[in-house]
Enzyme design. Structure first.
Site, mmCIF file in Angstrom:
data_model
loop_
_atom_site.group_PDB
_atom_site.id
_atom_site.type_symbol
_atom_site.label_atom_id
_atom_site.label_comp_id
_atom_site.label_asym_id
_atom_site.label_seq_id
_atom_site.Cartn_x
_atom_site.Cartn_y
_atom_site.Cartn_z
ATOM 1 N N LYS A 108 -2.355 3.991 -0.945
ATOM 2 C CA LYS A 108 -1.437 3.390 0.029
ATOM 3 C C LYS A 108 -2.012 3.326 1.440
ATOM 4 O O LYS A 108 -1.744 2.375 2.184
ATOM 5 C CB LYS A 108 -0.103 4.147 0.038
ATOM 6 C CG LYS A 108 0.743 3.913 -1.201
ATOM 7 C CD LYS A 108 2.103 4.563 -1.047
ATOM 8 C CE LYS A 108 2.998 4.261 -2.236
ATOM 9 N NZ LYS A 108 4.373 4.784 -2.060
ATOM 10 N N ASP B 124 9.293 0.938 0.779
ATOM 11 C CA ASP B 124 9.894 2.199 0.317
ATOM 12 C C ASP B 124 11.136 2.589 1.114
ATOM 13 O O ASP B 124 12.203 2.845 0.547
ATOM 14 C CB ASP B 124 8.874 3.334 0.390
ATOM 15 C CG ASP B 124 7.903 3.337 -0.775
ATOM 16 O OD1 ASP B 124 8.267 2.827 -1.848
ATOM 17 O OD2 ASP B 124 6.784 3.851 -0.621
#
Length: 282
Positions: A71, A107
């Site tokens: 990420k 997210d």
């Protein structure tokens, strides 16, 4: 699902990634939407990440989900990243627009969508306690800060990590000292467990992220763990008539945001949830 020469390909990269629920969730979405798209998993070692990103352009892959450990390290390999992803220095979704790769982070906003869906809570003006300060916690803290909450309190075993995460909260951030836990938990509208406590079936079932007896009816708790569907902490809270939800909705709604970024369409979240639950039960 009929795969043909005109099928659009998307997928997830990470290492390991074979356990991922994302292919089940996203392929259910494409089936329900009657779209000729398919989603698969690409297990990608860290030393092959740059090659994988080059491959997106070369093969015309429409987009990728990004999971651990990539990420952060994927950010400099992209052409541009969204403001949220830039602030977090973490990308979990890549959109390929004719070879221009843009990174997003879905997210935190996916979590807010999940809370609204599961509990009907408007987060603005609420007091929130976040337990943990890892990647998911940081994304949630950032989105909470943008959503107008009254207070974001953070508990973490490592004080420095907690303060690093609190930088994302803005002026409403607060670090929770040991002697303040009881007060902060009792005053919180929403308590979020962003630690792995409760993930293992072999763990001591009395090992909780925070003691359930500090809660009262009317509060909301979310455990980001989605497997098992109901953790010992959630069960103990429900025994006290505290509303408690697991992390499956966050997984689904962050995927729903990726679906919209790739396709421009709203995601069929009910079909996605059913597919995920069926897979977990198996």
């Amino acid at each position: 699902m009929r795969i043909s020469g005109s099928t659009t390909l998307v997928g997830v990269i990470g290492n390991p990634v074979k356990h991922s629920l994302s292919p089940v969730i996203l392929n259910a979405a494409f089936r329900e939407a009657k779209m000729n798209w398919v989603y698969t998993a690409f297990e990608t070692p860290e030393e092959k990440l740059a090659d994988a990103i080059s491959g997106i352009r070369a093969l015309g892959i429409a987009g990728l989900s990004v999971t651990m450990p990539h990420k952060a390290s994927v950010c400099p390999l992209l052409d541009e990243i969204s403001d949220s992803a830039k602030t977090l220095q973490a990308v979990n979704c890549i959109v390929n627009d004719a070879g221009n790769l843009k990174g997003h982070n879905t997210d935190g906003d996916g979590f807010l969508d999940a809370v609204k869906h599961d509990a009907g809570m408007d987060i603005a003006g609420k007091k929130v306690l976040v337990i943990g300060s890892g990647g998911s916690a940081r994304s949630i803290i950032h989105s909470l800060g943008k959503a107008g909450v009254r207070e974001i309190a953070v508990m973490n075993r490592t004080k420095k990590k907690a303060f690093d995460a609190l930088e994302l909260a803005g002026p409403v951030g607060r670090y929770v000292e040991e002697n303040e836990i009881s007060e902060v938990v009792s005053e919180a509208d929403l308590v979020i467990n962003a630690t792995p406590i409760g993930m293992s079936d072999t763990e001591d079932i009395t090992n909780f992220p925070v003691e359930p007896n500090l809660f009262t009816k009317g509060q909301l708790a979310v455990d980001l763990i989605y497997h098992p569907i109901s953790t010992p902490w959630m069960k103990a809270l429900r025994d006290r008539e505290v509303e408690a939800h697991g992390g499956l909705s966050m997984l689904i709604f962050q995927a729903a945001r990726a679906f919209k970024l790739w396709t421009g369409k709203e995601a069929p979240v009910d079909a996605m949830r059913k597919a995920a639950l069926d897979e977990i039960e198996k």
